[in-house]
Each structure stands twice: as C-alpha cells, then as structure tokens.
Write a protein that holds these residues in place. Structure first.
Motif, short mmCIF file in Angstrom:
data_model
loop_
_atom_site.label_atom_id
_atom_site.label_comp_id
_atom_site.label_asym_id
_atom_site.label_seq_id
_atom_site.Cartn_x
_atom_site.Cartn_y
_atom_site.Cartn_z
N ALA A 89 21.19 81.48 73.69
CA ALA A 89 21.75 82.72 73.16
C ALA A 89 22.79 82.43 72.10
O ALA A 89 22.83 83.06 71.04
N VAL A 90 23.66 81.45 72.38
CA VAL A 90 24.68 81.07 71.40
C VAL A 90 24.03 80.36 70.21
O VAL A 90 24.37 80.62 69.05
N ASN A 91 23.08 79.49 70.50
CA ASN A 91 22.44 78.70 69.45
C ASN A 91 21.71 79.58 68.44
O ASN A 91 21.62 79.23 67.25
N SER A 92 21.22 80.75 68.88
CA SER A 92 20.46 81.62 67.99
C SER A 92 21.33 82.19 66.87
O SER A 92 20.82 82.63 65.84
N CYS A 93 22.65 82.19 67.06
CA CYS A 93 23.57 82.72 66.04
C CYS A 93 24.28 81.61 65.28
O CYS A 93 25.12 81.89 64.42
N TRP A 94 23.98 80.37 65.59
CA TRP A 94 24.69 79.24 64.99
C TRP A 94 23.94 78.74 63.77
O TRP A 94 22.81 78.27 63.87
N THR A 95 24.55 78.87 62.62
CA THR A 95 23.95 78.36 61.39
C THR A 95 24.95 77.47 60.67
O THR A 95 26.15 77.75 60.65
N ILE A 96 24.44 76.40 60.09
CA ILE A 96 25.32 75.48 59.38
C ILE A 96 24.56 74.90 58.19
O ILE A 96 23.35 74.65 58.27
N ASP A 97 25.24 74.75 57.08
CA ASP A 97 24.65 74.22 55.86
C ASP A 97 24.41 72.72 56.04
O ASP A 97 25.35 71.94 56.17
N ALA A 120 30.13 69.30 57.05
CA ALA A 120 30.22 69.75 58.44
C ALA A 120 28.93 69.51 59.21
O ALA A 120 28.93 69.55 60.45
N ALA A 121 27.85 69.23 58.50
CA ALA A 121 26.55 69.04 59.16
C ALA A 121 26.52 67.77 60.01
O ALA A 121 25.64 67.61 60.86
N SER A 122 27.48 66.88 59.79
CA SER A 122 27.50 65.64 60.58
C SER A 122 28.68 65.62 61.56
O SER A 122 28.96 64.59 62.16
N VAL A 123 29.34 66.77 61.71
CA VAL A 123 30.52 66.84 62.58
C VAL A 123 30.17 67.49 63.92
O VAL A 123 29.51 68.53 63.96
N VAL A 124 30.63 66.87 64.98
CA VAL A 124 30.45 67.41 66.32
C VAL A 124 31.77 68.03 66.77
O VAL A 124 32.81 67.38 66.75
N VAL A 125 31.73 69.31 67.14
CA VAL A 125 32.93 69.99 67.62
C VAL A 125 32.69 70.53 69.02
O VAL A 125 31.59 70.96 69.35
N LYS A 126 33.73 70.49 69.82
CA LYS A 126 33.66 71.03 71.19
C LYS A 126 34.61 72.23 71.27
O LYS A 126 35.78 72.12 70.93
N LEU A 127 34.07 73.36 71.70
CA LEU A 127 34.86 74.59 71.79
C LEU A 127 34.93 75.07 73.24
O LEU A 127 33.97 74.90 74.00
N GLY A 128 36.05 75.66 73.58
CA GLY A 128 36.20 76.27 74.88
C GLY A 128 36.53 77.74 74.72
O GLY A 128 37.16 78.14 73.73
N PHE A 129 36.09 78.57 75.66
CA PHE A 129 36.44 79.99 75.61
C PHE A 129 36.32 80.59 77.01
O PHE A 129 35.69 80.03 77.90
N PHE A 139 29.05 71.68 70.02
CA PHE A 139 28.18 72.03 68.89
C PHE A 139 27.89 70.75 68.11
O PHE A 139 28.73 70.25 67.37
N ASP A 140 26.70 70.25 68.33
CA ASP A 140 26.26 68.99 67.70
C ASP A 140 25.02 69.31 66.87
O ASP A 140 24.02 69.80 67.41
N PRO A 141 25.05 69.06 65.56
CA PRO A 141 23.88 69.35 64.73
C PRO A 141 22.60 68.70 65.24
O PRO A 141 21.51 69.17 64.94
N SER A 142 22.74 67.67 66.05
CA SER A 142 21.53 67.02 66.60
C SER A 142 21.11 67.66 67.92
O SER A 142 20.11 67.29 68.51
N GLY A 143 21.87 68.63 68.42
CA GLY A 143 21.52 69.30 69.66
C GLY A 143 22.74 69.84 70.39
O GLY A 143 23.63 69.07 70.75
#
Length: 237
Positions: free
Chosen positions: A147-155, A160-169, A229-233
């Motif tokens: 559900a979250v992945n369906s709204c995630w778009t990145i150039d 930023a396409a090679s950056v892995v970020v971890k988010l909490g909410f 959020f990892d561009p590879s998965g």
C-alpha cells in the motif's frame, strides 16, 4: 643584533608558560515534549533534521556530553529513536532525565549503556505488544508494505536513487497518521537524504487516504511502524 642586546634578553627573568583557562561550554540539552516535539536548547528542531543539526553542533564543541529531557508521555520506542539520533549526531556521553511511570528518573548513559538500555526497552515494549494482541500475518504485512509502495516514486536519475532511508511513524486506531513521519537513519549525504526522505514521507502521507486498512484487533502490533525505503526493495520492520 649587538652583544649588549643579546645579554639584556638573556638577563630577562624566565616565566613559566601558563595555559589560558578554557571557557566552560554551556550544557547542551535536547528536550522531548509530551507531544513528541524536539528542542535543542530552546530551538524547535524537526525530527528529520535532528541528526544533521546535532552533527553541526558537535563539530564545534570539545565535549560530547548531552542531556535528553523526555516527558513521560512519550513511548520508550520514541525516546529510543531520539537517543539513537543523539549518538548518530556525535554525542556518546548522554544524560537522560524522564518521568516514565510517573516517577522522575535520571541516568548517565554511555555509548555501551545506550545500546543495552535501548535493547532492554525495545524488548520490554515488544513483549507487552505480543501479550496484548496477536502478530500480523505475512499477508497483512505485505499488504501494508505494498500500500505504501504504490505511492512511492523516486527519480532513478537522481542521487537519492541510491540512498536507503528508514522512517518511523505512529498510527491511530483508524489507520491514519498520528503526527509526521520521522527520519530514523540514512546512508546518504544531507542533500540526497533530504530528497529520499521527502519522497518516502510523501508516499506514507499520500497512501493513508482515509486510513491504512489494518486489523483493529492487532493495533498494538502496528501502532508504531518502521519502514526501510530501499530503491532495491522496500522492507517493513
């Protein structure tokens, strides 16, 4: 130089070199209010910028001592995230003052005891959650992640396409967000991290719509969410 001048200089009394007294640095305090708002001294700081701001401050200080004052209304997990940010920002000598459980407590935290303390706190939190409700099934977890992945778009052409970020909410019982997503960690520089974080943040906010569809009887399991959020998965913790 004449011999007379040389003799005069030699005759001058020698004095011991004394270092000038150093100016004591003002104690640095990070405050976490009952609403989860973060302040460095008296300046409010967005959670996503906490590590960057602390890193800049640490670079100009001789001491790695810092105090965290956390209101007891905060969960242990949220306090653990801030403690992790303090360490990531360059401070390993951490003093913690809080009133969890209604009793004022204070502790001096070193880099090792931070790890031990966070492990114990998270373990206790997980134990309570497991006792309170059944675990999410693999299907439920995958559904949420997708559900979250369906709204995630990145150039893909951006840094930023090679950056892995971890988010909490945090989620309310109706599946809507309680507050803003928080940046927990990143493996990129400030500019790339900012871009990657904004893309992930937008995805989380956009896809909630009327609330994420999650089982109400398992609220304790999905109230606090951490997503990588990892561009590879994408990975859901």
């Amino acid at each position: 130089m004449g011999d007379g001048v040389a003799d005069a200089l030699a005759a001058e009394p020698k004095t011991a070199t004394t270092a000038l007294p150093s100016v004591e640095e003002e104690p640095l305090t990070v405050t976490m209010t009952a609403q989860g708002v973060i302040f460095i001294q008296k300046t409010e700081v967005p959670t996503a910028e906490l590590v960057t701001r602390l890193g800049a401050i640490a670079a100009g200080r001789t001491s790695n001592k810092i105090y965290l004052r956390a209101d007891g209304a905060n969960t242990w997990n949220s306090v653990a995230e801030v403690l992790g940010a303090l360490q990531a920002g360059g401070f390993s000598d951490i003093g913690v003052v809080s009133d969890f459980g209604g009793t004022a407590t204070a502790a001096l935290v070193t880099s090792n005891s931070v790890a031990d303390g966070l492990a114990a706190a998270v373990a206790a939190s997980v134990t309570r959650a497991v006792q309170a409700s059944p675990s999410l099934t693999a299907t439920e977890r995958d559904s949420f992640r997708l559900a979250v992945n369906s709204c995630w778009t990145i150039d893909l052409e951006s840094v930023a396409a090679s950056v892995v970020v971890k988010l909490g909410f945090t989620l309310n019982r109706d599946g809507t967000l309680d507050g803003e997503p928080r940046l927990l960690s990143s493996d990129g520089d400030q500019s790339a991290t900012s871009t990657a974080f904004e893309a992930a943040r937008r995805a989380i906010l956009r896809c909630q719509r009327g609330g994420y569809q999650l089982p109400a009887d398992k609220y304790d399991q999905w109230r606090e969410v951490v997503i990588t959020f990892d561009p590879s998965g994408m990975r859901l913790k």
